[in-house]
Design an enzyme around this catalytic site. Structure first.
Site, mmCIF file in Angstrom:
data_model
loop_
_atom_site.group_PDB
_atom_site.id
_atom_site.type_symbol
_atom_site.label_atom_id
_atom_site.label_comp_id
_atom_site.label_asym_id
_atom_site.label_seq_id
_atom_site.Cartn_x
_atom_site.Cartn_y
_atom_site.Cartn_z
ATOM 1 N N SER A 12 0.863 -1.075 -0.061
ATOM 2 C CA SER A 12 -0.091 0.047 0.022
ATOM 3 C C SER A 12 0.768 1.185 -0.228
ATOM 4 O O SER A 12 1.543 1.615 1.083
ATOM 5 C CB SER A 12 -0.899 -0.016 1.392
HETATM 6 N N1 LIG Z 1 -5.821 9.092 1.081
HETATM 7 C C1 LIG Z 1 -5.926 7.716 1.739
HETATM 8 C C2 LIG Z 1 -5.926 6.451 0.858
HETATM 9 C C3 LIG Z 1 -5.856 5.215 1.814
HETATM 10 C C4 LIG Z 1 -6.624 3.936 0.890
HETATM 11 O O1 LIG Z 1 -7.215 4.150 0.146
HETATM 12 N N2 LIG Z 1 -5.821 2.846 1.331
HETATM 13 C C5 LIG Z 1 -6.171 1.616 0.433
HETATM 14 C C6 LIG Z 1 -4.822 0.719 0.391
HETATM 15 S S1 LIG Z 1 -3.258 1.397 -0.673
HETATM 16 C C7 LIG Z 1 -7.118 0.695 1.411
HETATM 17 O O2 LIG Z 1 -7.299 0.870 2.382
HETATM 18 N N3 LIG Z 1 -8.079 0.092 0.465
HETATM 19 C C8 LIG Z 1 -9.000 -0.844 1.239
HETATM 20 C C9 LIG Z 1 -10.318 -0.286 1.132
HETATM 21 O O3 LIG Z 1 -10.503 0.898 0.912
HETATM 22 O O4 LIG Z 1 -11.353 -0.917 1.599
HETATM 23 C C10 LIG Z 1 -4.445 7.619 2.537
HETATM 24 O O5 LIG Z 1 -3.639 8.539 2.135
HETATM 25 O O6 LIG Z 1 -4.192 7.012 3.569
#
Ligand SMILES: N[C@@H](CCC(=O)N[C@@H](CS)C(=O)NCC(=O)O)C(=O)O
Length: 201
Positions: A12
């Protein structure tokens, strides 16, 4: 006593941006793997902590919040010996904030469709500064390198057309804290290549 727990996963990009910040601040922390590739962020226990079900998420004692940009800024404000990574100066901070919002709203959120815009903005318009928001390393560098080092899975950044962008990437790769990003970026790229995604013109 510092009591930090980071929930995340190395592939991530925003998790890696936070790991680089923690390393730069030399902060010890507990790392809890939440495998979003196996939907572990949707478990009742994680949803109860973070209804937005994203990683990274930070716990600092009883305080808990998510979004890498909020986490990085908080860590610098609370734990850094100086404000270098997130300057207090109004103008310098505005520049760092602009780059952080750019990473969040454009580069990360619309990675594929905005690749051209991203390369144009950072490649052609990158000024003659060492880092993304000026001559000083800031959390905006950690944020953007986490995304851009992952995006090379989709697009090669031409060193002839975009020498400043490539030079900045190389500069980031030389930093000791880049170790927090390298392996996760490699894993991210490997999983994208395995899935054989392509980018339409
Ligand atoms: N803008 C957020 C983005 C967080 C994000 O979308 N993370 C992804 C992984 S890279 C995630 O957790 N995806 C799983 C979901 O949304 O259920 C940050 O910078 O922390």
């Amino acid at each position: 006593m510092v009591n930090l727990t980071l929930y995340g996963l190395d592939p991530s990009p925003p998790t890696r941006a936070v790991k680089m910040t923690l390393a730069a601040l030399q902060l010890a922390y507990k790392y809890v793997n939440v495998n979003v590739l196996k939907a572990e962020q949707l478990s009742p226990a994680y949803l109860q902590k973070n209804p937005q079900h994203t990683v990274p998420m930070l716990e600092d004692g009883p305080a808990r919040f998510w979004d890498s940009h909020a986490i990085m800024a908080y860590l610098v404000r609370k734990y850094a010996k100086d404000d270098a990574l997130y300057p207090k100066n109004f103008y310098k901070r505005a520049l760092v904030d602009q780059r952080l919002h750019f990473e969040s709203g454009v580069v990360f959120a619309h990675a594929l469709i905005s690749i051209t815009r991203m390369v144009l903005f950072l490649g052609q318009t990158k000024e003659d500064h060492e880092y993304i928001a000026g001559d000083q390393l800031t959390i905006a560098d950690f944020s953007l390198i986490s995304s851009i080092s992952s995006m090379v899975a989709y697009v090669e950044i031409d060193p002839v057309k975009y020498p400043k962008l490539r030079a900045w990437m190389r500069r980031m790769e030389q930093l000791p804290v880049y170790a927090e990003n390298a392996e996760g970026a490699r894993l991210f790229i490997a999983s994208v290549k395995k899935a054989k995604f392509t980018v339409a013109e």
